[in-house]
Design a protein around this motif. Structure first.
Motif: not given
Length: 230
Positions: A7-9, A14-15, A173-177, A180-184
């Motif tokens: 999912x694109x976050x 934005x990043x 929260x590694x996936x939250x990072x 922000x790092x990859x956008x997904x």
């Protein structure tokens, strides 16, 4: 997990805004510590250089957000962050009651993230304003300069504490990072931490994310992996 199942976050714009603002903020805090803590001041030295870096990074702090307004996705996120609805109050009550996170109502941004964004934006403006009064003392009276110094110093301490808390939460929260790092992020993470995100999707950038391997596209508002062809 393939790109089409994610999912694109966040978009690249934005990043970029987040990373640049974070870098400027960390430089401001680091140079402030060098100026106010005697032990650090003795180690670093070159006070005039530290002051100059602190002043110019502080002035530049709002620049990434202002440039980010050119991005439709960033403007959409600002709209979401600026709305504090009933489900946000329910999220805060859930935190106090230690309700599991997947049972707390949250859209793309939860109430804690909205409060942090509001504080950071307001604090940045106040810090820039008081910093300018200190930088150009001849433009104001002694009373104004004294008040500006008091507000600037104590707000800097508050900002340092809040930013430290923000980093601590991100480290948990590694996936939250990763988002922000990859956008997904994965659909499972989105459903667990932001169960109402799909209701906010129409306020974010509707431009589809592309799969670099196939050239096909997937909407960022979907939280389900694609159905394989029969």
């Amino acid at each position: 997990m393939t790109p089409l199942e994610l999912v694109r976050r966040f978009t690249p714009a934005e990043r970029w805004v987040h990373r640049t603002t974070a870098a400027l903020m960390l430089v401001c805090l680091a140079t402030a510590a060098m100026l106010y803590l005697p032990a650090l001041a003795e180690i670093v030295g070159r006070r005039r250089l530290v002051v100059t870096v602190h002043e110019w990074t502080g002035i530049a702090l709002p620049a990434p957000a202002l440039l980010g307004l050119a991005s439709r996705a960033f403007r959409g996120d600002l709209g979401l962050l600026n709305r504090f609805n009933e489900h946000d109050w329910n999220w805060l009550r859930g935190v106090l009651r230690r309700t599991p996170e997947e049972l707390r109502p949250a859209g793309k941004f939860n109430a804690g993230q909205k409060l942090y964004a509001s504080f950071a934006a307001g604090a940045a403006l106040v810090m820039v304003g008081t910093g300018l009064l200190m930088w150009f003392p001849h433009l104001s009276t002694v009373v104004w300069r004294t008040g500006a110094t008091f507000v600037h110093d104590w707000l800097a301490l508050a900002v340092g504490g809040v930013v430290a808390g923000h980093i601590w939460m991100a480290m948990r929260d590694p996936e939250a990072r990763l988002g922000m790092r990859t956008g997904h992020v994965s659909p499972e993470w989105a459903r667990r931490h932001h169960p109402q995100w799909r209701h906010d999707a129409h306020l974010t950038d509707p431009a589809p994310a592309s799969d670099p391997g196939t050239g096909t596209h997937k909407s960022s508002s979907s939280l389900r992996p694609p159905v394989p062809p029969r």
